[in-house]
Each structure stands twice: as C-alpha cells, then as structure tokens.
Design an enzyme around this catalytic site. Sequence first.
Site, short mmCIF file in Angstrom:
data_model
loop_
_atom_site.label_atom_id
_atom_site.label_comp_id
_atom_site.label_asym_id
_atom_site.label_seq_id
_atom_site.Cartn_x
_atom_site.Cartn_y
_atom_site.Cartn_z
N ASP A 147 50.94 32.67 27.20
CA ASP A 147 51.93 30.56 27.43
C ASP A 147 50.76 29.49 27.81
OD1 ASP A 147 53.72 32.03 26.60
OD2 ASP A 147 54.54 32.07 28.84
N LYS A 200 48.26 28.18 22.52
CA LYS A 200 47.39 28.50 22.14
C LYS A 200 48.36 28.08 20.62
CE LYS A 200 48.32 33.01 23.45
NZ LYS A 200 48.80 32.67 24.42
N GLY A 233 55.51 33.76 21.51
CA GLY A 233 56.22 32.29 21.64
C GLY A 233 55.25 31.27 21.88
N HIS A 234 54.60 30.81 20.24
CA HIS A 234 54.42 29.75 20.45
C HIS A 234 54.47 28.34 19.95
CE1 HIS A 234 51.12 32.68 19.42
NE2 HIS A 234 51.25 33.20 20.75
N GLN A 236 49.70 36.56 23.37
CA GLN A 236 49.81 36.62 24.91
C GLN A 236 48.25 36.42 25.38
OE1 GLN A 236 50.54 39.51 22.42
NE2 GLN A 236 52.36 38.60 23.27
P1 GDP Z 1 51.33 29.92 23.89
O1 GDP Z 1 52.29 30.83 23.89
O2 GDP Z 1 50.03 29.93 24.39
O3 GDP Z 1 51.29 29.11 22.40
O4 GDP Z 1 52.19 28.64 24.24
P2 GDP Z 1 53.61 28.34 24.59
O5 GDP Z 1 53.60 27.83 23.39
O6 GDP Z 1 54.65 29.84 25.11
O7 GDP Z 1 53.59 27.62 26.29
C1 GDP Z 1 53.56 26.38 26.34
C2 GDP Z 1 53.90 24.52 26.19
O8 GDP Z 1 53.50 24.09 26.59
C3 GDP Z 1 54.86 24.88 24.85
O9 GDP Z 1 56.29 24.42 25.23
C4 GDP Z 1 53.96 23.30 25.31
O10 GDP Z 1 54.86 22.18 23.48
C5 GDP Z 1 53.80 23.03 25.82
N1 GDP Z 1 52.43 21.99 25.87
C6 GDP Z 1 51.24 22.63 25.29
N2 GDP Z 1 50.25 21.44 25.80
C7 GDP Z 1 50.59 21.30 26.38
C8 GDP Z 1 50.80 19.59 27.72
O11 GDP Z 1 48.92 19.71 27.20
N3 GDP Z 1 50.43 19.19 28.13
C9 GDP Z 1 52.23 19.49 28.32
N4 GDP Z 1 52.99 18.40 29.46
N5 GDP Z 1 52.72 20.78 27.28
C10 GDP Z 1 52.28 21.00 26.89
P1 IMO Z 2 52.48 34.59 23.87
O1 IMO Z 2 51.90 34.92 23.79
C1 IMO Z 2 53.28 35.34 28.10
C2 IMO Z 2 54.42 39.39 28.91
C3 IMO Z 2 56.05 39.18 29.24
C4 IMO Z 2 55.84 41.25 30.03
C5 IMO Z 2 54.25 41.70 29.54
C6 IMO Z 2 54.54 43.01 28.56
O2 IMO Z 2 53.80 33.24 24.06
O3 IMO Z 2 51.52 33.87 25.06
P2 IMO Z 2 55.94 43.07 26.27
O4 IMO Z 2 57.24 42.73 25.53
O5 IMO Z 2 54.77 42.25 25.30
O6 IMO Z 2 55.77 44.93 26.71
O7 IMO Z 2 55.41 42.43 28.12
O8 IMO Z 2 53.76 40.82 29.11
N1 IMO Z 2 54.54 39.02 27.97
C7 IMO Z 2 53.51 37.92 27.59
N2 IMO Z 2 54.03 36.26 28.92
N3 IMO Z 2 53.27 34.85 26.44
C8 IMO Z 2 53.42 35.73 26.06
O9 IMO Z 2 52.92 35.33 24.74
C9 IMO Z 2 54.06 37.45 26.21
N4 IMO Z 2 54.26 38.39 25.56
C10 IMO Z 2 54.55 39.44 26.55
O10 IMO Z 2 56.15 38.98 29.84
O11 IMO Z 2 54.62 41.25 31.61
MG MG Z 3 54.01 31.82 25.05
#
Ligand code: GDP
Ligand code: IMO
Ligand code: MG
Length: 444
Positions: free
Chosen positions: A13, A16, A40-41, A223
């Site tokens: 999270d 990416k 979840g991206h 991840q």
């Molecule tokens: P990922 O799994 O690495 O793709 O990250 P996620 O999408 O799960 O979580 C990142 C969250 O932060 C998302 O809701 C993005 O829209 C948000 N986000 C990304 N970059 C920024 C930033 O620079 N500032 C803020 N406030 N939110 C951001």
């Molecule tokens: P993105 O791509 C954050 C965490 C789960 C748990 C552990 C194992 O959005 O960064 P699993 O279901 O993979 O067997 O769970 O990994 N986890 C993540 N945490 N971002 C993710 O993906 C994750 N995918 C799995 O919360 O701790």
């Molecule tokens: Mg994510």
Amino acid sequence: MANVIVIGAQWGDEGKGKITDLLSKSADVVVRYQGGVNAGHTVVVKDRTFKLHLIPSGILYDDTECIIGSGTVIDPEVLIEELDTVEALGVSTKNLYIAQTAHVTMPYHRLIDNAAEERRGSHKIGTTKRGIGPTYADKSERTGLRMLDLMDSAGLREVLSWTIPYKNEILERMYGLDPLDIDTVLEQYVGFANRLRPHIVDASLNIYEALNERRNILFEGAQGTLLDLDHGTYPYVTSSNPVAGGACVGAGVGPTAIDRVIGVAKAYTTRVGEGPFPTEMTGGIGEVLGDRGAEFGTTTGRARRCGWFDAVIGRYAVRINGLDCLAVTKLDVLDTLEEIKVCVGYEIDGVVTKDFPSSGRNFANCTPVYETLPGWQVSTEECRTLEDLPKEALDYLKFLAELMKVPIAIVSVGAGRHQTIVVEDPIHGPKRALLDANGEPVAP
Ligand code: GDP
Ligand code: IMO
Ligand code: MG
C-alpha cells in the site's frame, strides 16, 4: 528503451498503483508478476478512481499492453468483476493478456484461507481471506490448476474429479464445513473460462517478443518487500515474492532484461494485518496519519496500522531489491505535524543496529531509535517542484535519502496524477551508486 521493475519498499500500500500509472506513460508493456486479488492498487485520474486488484495499473493508457504474468494467482470471478468495473468506467481491456500458466484460485482455497485463519486463533496472520496462501500452497504441492486447465472443460472435469474429493476431506474433516459439488464448481469455472478465453496467452513468449522489439517494459509488483515470503517478516507475510527478484521468475524473463529497479515508499509507514511493526503508533499521531492518509485497505476495508518512517526497513529494501531510486509518496499527509520522527536504528538487547534483523524474535523485540526533525505545517499538495516545497519538507526528504543512500526521484503530494514532483527521470536518470567500505556512495 528501458525495462524497469516497480516494487513496494515497505508492507504494501505504498502507492505503487499511482506510481505505476505515472510511469506507464513511457511503457509499452506493463506486467504484473506476482500476488493475486489480495492486492488493491488505487489510481486517481481527475474525477475517476480505479481500484485495481489484478489488472496492471498501465490499463488506463489506450495503447499499453497489460499482462497478468505466470507468477500471479488468479481468482477468475474477481478478475471478471474487475474487467466489468473498469470497462464500465470507459476503459478498454482489449490489450489485457493473462498468462496461461498462472494458477487459479478455487472456491476451496478461499474457504480454507478463512477456516485456517480462524483455527490459528491468536496466531492468525491477518490475511485478506482471498485464498492466496492456499492457492500458492497447491502450486508448490503440485495439486494446483492453471489457467490453461480451465480452457479445456473435459480436462478440467478430470482434474476436479480427484481434487474436489481431496479438498472436501479437508473441508469436512478438519474444518467441519460443507463439501463442494464437482458439477457446480465445473459449471461455474467453465463459465469463467469462456469469458476469459480471449485474453489467455503464452505470456513469457509475448514478453520475450516485446524485449526483442526493444519495447519498454514495466514490471509491476504487488504487496511489498516486508511481505515477501522469503525476505519479509515471516510468518506474517504473503505467499509470493514481491521483491524485484520475483519479477524475473513471475514474468518469465532473465535478469539481463532488467535495466533498473524503482522502490515506492510512503513518507511514513503502514501495515495491515498482524505481525511486528516497530514504529507503530496506536493512538495520537498514528490516528492523525490514518485519518489524513485515509488509511483503509483497498481490498478489505480494514484500518491500516500507522507509524513513523522506518529507515532500517528502508535500507533493507534498498539492499534486497537493488533499488536504483525511490518514489516517496504521501508527503502531504505529514503537512500538519509539528515534529516528525524517523527510525534510524533498532536497539536489540542493549545494542543498536542499522541492519534489519533476520531473526523474527529480534525484530519483534527491538526498540526503535528515533531522530526528530521539525515539521513544516503548511500544505504541500500544490507543490510541483522541489523549490515549491517548504525547507523543512526538503530537509526531511534529504535526510531519508542520506539514511538509505538512495536518490529520491519522485515525490508524491496527493493521490492525483498531477500531484507529483519529478526530481529526476526515474527511468533514465542516474543509477544508485555502490557503497564503499564506510557505507558511503562511490562515484560510478
Ligand atoms: P498500492 O497498493 O501500493 O497501490 O497503494 P494503495 O492504492 O493500496 O494505497 C495508497 C493510497 O494512497 C491510495 O488510496 C492512493 O490513491 C493514495 N495516494 C497515493 N499517493 C498519494 C499521495 O501522495 N498523497 C495522498 N494523500 N494519497 C496518495
Ligand atoms: P498491495 O499490492 C498490504 C497482507 C495481509 C496480511 C498478509 C498476508 O495493495 O500493496 P494474504 O491475503 O496475502 O495471504 O495476506 O499480507 N497483504 C497486504 N498488505 N497491501 C497488500 O497489497 C497486501 N496483500 C496482502 O494484510 O497481513
Ligand atoms: Mg494496496
């Protein structure tokens, strides 16, 4: 041309999705190489928000080829929902391809993931309950089904005729659950196969051809480094290899194809699920970060645990992934803070170390050593160049780069595409220097 890997440098999270979307502008092909619908991206483009689980974040560019690689695990039901959602938002999926050798998440995988977590009680991992671990376990055990198995319904019946009774024994006898019916599962999965068939390819061959045609390939990790099965905080990890090395295996390319590796890290740290987290703050500023950063899981909606930036894991991510540069996201989330702490080392049994401890026990029992920097207390959301940033924010970024001995190429100050400071070209700019015996960078 350049082929780059984008990885998460913390516990997932990191943002990416945003960074991959940004870099996809200069990519011809984007390949997701591991993980499944646990990811979840989020990508925000003007007033539209895309929450992607398996589809590479390059999908938002019309001509970019997007490949879900062999190292991923695919829940076809969720993937089909995702295709429908993305198409409903006006994005074409005609250039989406799926590796025929990717493994398939079956209904028993999800049931076993749920039941096993419950059985572990206080030892639970806190998985996303998407069946990820059991799907990868079957792959290793050689009882898994691959996308190409779905494409042949007679062959699928044959495989299910022994795997379902085998899994039913586990469901019924170990967990007291109802058994699955072969015909019901077969009918459901033949339906999924028919929908996904046009997208199925020999992915590593497609990627090889793209390499030979000198097309730019971006490998998108899911991840993060600390969730890596081999190098993360085991057993509180996922079941695949998010680290840069996983890109070659998962996509089916040799390491010689890779030109550079870009890490993504938040300006603080979050973690979702169980497991040690040295810089975690459960109330106060932890809550401020959670609120300002909207730290709720994209896939499960769970609140993410929040803490200060941890440069020990940052340095570890540089080492394990061979990072050339870093994209630092969510700097704006720190805007209101008076003071900002950074973890610069861990104290373990009275000794301070800057290196990530490979022993899980040491990691769980370490005490973070902090340095405190002044906050800037003005909004950075409208900053578009380094010169726009308040001095304290710039000093903070310099401090992080110095601690980790890696250049920061991108700074993100908001979720939108435009809320980005490109410090230097992350794809063609200078690569990270190697370190001398004192840990100082040496000129290349
Ligand atoms: P990922 O799994 O690495 O793709 O990250 P996620 O999408 O799960 O979580 C990142 C969250 O932060 C998302 O809701 C993005 O829209 C948000 N986000 C990304 N970059 C920024 C930033 O620079 N500032 C803020 N406030 N939110 C951001
Ligand atoms: P993105 O791509 C954050 C965490 C789960 C748990 C552990 C194992 O959005 O960064 P699993 O279901 O993979 O067997 O769970 O990994 N986890 C993540 N945490 N971002 C993710 O993906 C994750 N995918 C799995 O919360 O701790
Ligand atoms: Mg994510």
